[in-house]
Design a protein around this motif. Structure first.
Motif, PDB file in Angstrom:
ATOM      1  N   PRO A  50       0.806  -1.232   0.000  1.00 14.42           N
ATOM      2  CA  PRO A  50       0.000   0.000   0.000  1.00 14.42           C
ATOM      3  C   PRO A  50       0.839   1.282   0.000  1.00 14.42           C
ATOM      4  O   PRO A  50       0.437   2.284  -0.594  1.00 14.42           O
ATOM      5  CB  PRO A  50      -0.829  -0.109   1.283  1.00 14.42           C
ATOM      6  N   PHE A  51       2.006   1.270   0.654  1.00 16.76           N
ATOM      7  CA  PHE A  51       2.883   2.446   0.633  1.00 16.76           C
ATOM      8  C   PHE A  51       3.326   2.760  -0.790  1.00 16.76           C
ATOM      9  O   PHE A  51       3.300   3.900  -1.239  1.00 16.76           O
ATOM     10  CB  PHE A  51       4.125   2.238   1.508  1.00 16.76           C
ATOM     11  N   LEU A  52       3.745   1.719  -1.517  1.00 16.48           N
ATOM     12  CA  LEU A  52       4.202   1.910  -2.891  1.00 16.48           C
ATOM     13  C   LEU A  52       3.040   2.318  -3.787  1.00 16.48           C
ATOM     14  O   LEU A  52       3.191   3.186  -4.652  1.00 16.48           O
ATOM     15  CB  LEU A  52       4.863   0.638  -3.420  1.00 16.48           C
ATOM     16  N   LYS A  53       1.871   1.726  -3.591  1.00 17.32           N
ATOM     17  CA  LYS A  53       0.699   2.092  -4.390  1.00 17.32           C
ATOM     18  C   LYS A  53       0.365   3.568  -4.205  1.00 17.32           C
ATOM     19  O   LYS A  53       0.086   4.278  -5.177  1.00 17.32           O
ATOM     20  CB  LYS A  53      -0.508   1.231  -4.022  1.00 17.32           C
ATOM     21  N   GLU A  54       0.418   4.036  -2.975  1.00 18.56           N
ATOM     22  CA  GLU A  54       0.140   5.450  -2.714  1.00 18.56           C
ATOM     23  C   GLU A  54       1.167   6.351  -3.399  1.00 18.56           C
ATOM     24  O   GLU A  54       0.822   7.373  -3.996  1.00 18.56           O
ATOM     25  CB  GLU A  54       0.139   5.703  -1.206  1.00 18.56           C
TER      26      GLU A  54
END
Length: 105
Positions: A64-68
Motif C-alpha cells: 500500500p505504501f508503494l501504491k500510494e
C-alpha cells in the motif's frame, strides 16, 4: 564542614540544572523541527521528472505504501508538465541473490 556541604549541594543543583536544560533541548528540538517541516510552503519549481522511491514487494503484490506513491506520481504527471517518472528499486524478497537480479536486468 558546613561550607563543604553547601558546595556539594550547589554542585548537585548545577548538575540537575544542566540535565534539565539538556533534556529540554532534546525534547523541544524534534517538536520544533516537525512543526517547521509541516508549516513551510513549498514553492512550485520546474522539473523534468518525478522520482518515486521504491518499496518491497511480497507475494507479487504491491505494498500500500508503494501504491500510494505511484498514484501520487501519476496524478502529478497528469496534472503538471513532467516528462518522466523515475522509479527506484525496492527490497526484493524472492530468494534470488541480488547479483543474479542485477545481471538479469
Amino acid at each position: 564542614m558546613i561550607i563543604e556541604k553547601r558546595r556539594k549541594d550547589e554542585e548537585k543543583m548545577y548538575i540537575a540544572y544542566l540535565l534539565f536544560v539538556m533534556l529540554g533541548i532534546i525534547l523541544v528540538f524534534p517538536v520544533l523541527f516537525f512543526t517547521w517541516m509541516h508549516s513551510v510552503r513549498m514553492e512550485k519549481k520546474i522539473a523534468d521528472a518525478i522520482i518515486v522511491l521504491g518499496y518491497k514487494c511480497e507475494e507479487n503484490r504491491i505494498h500500500p505504501f508503494l501504491k500510494e506513491r505511484l498514484d501520487t506520481a501519476i496524478d502529478l504527471f497528469n496534472n503538471n508538465h513532467y516528462h518522466y517518472i523515475i522509479l527506484t528499486g525496492g527490497a526484493v524478497v524472492l530468494g534470488i541473490p541480488k547479483r543474479k537480479l542485477c545481471l538479469a536486468i
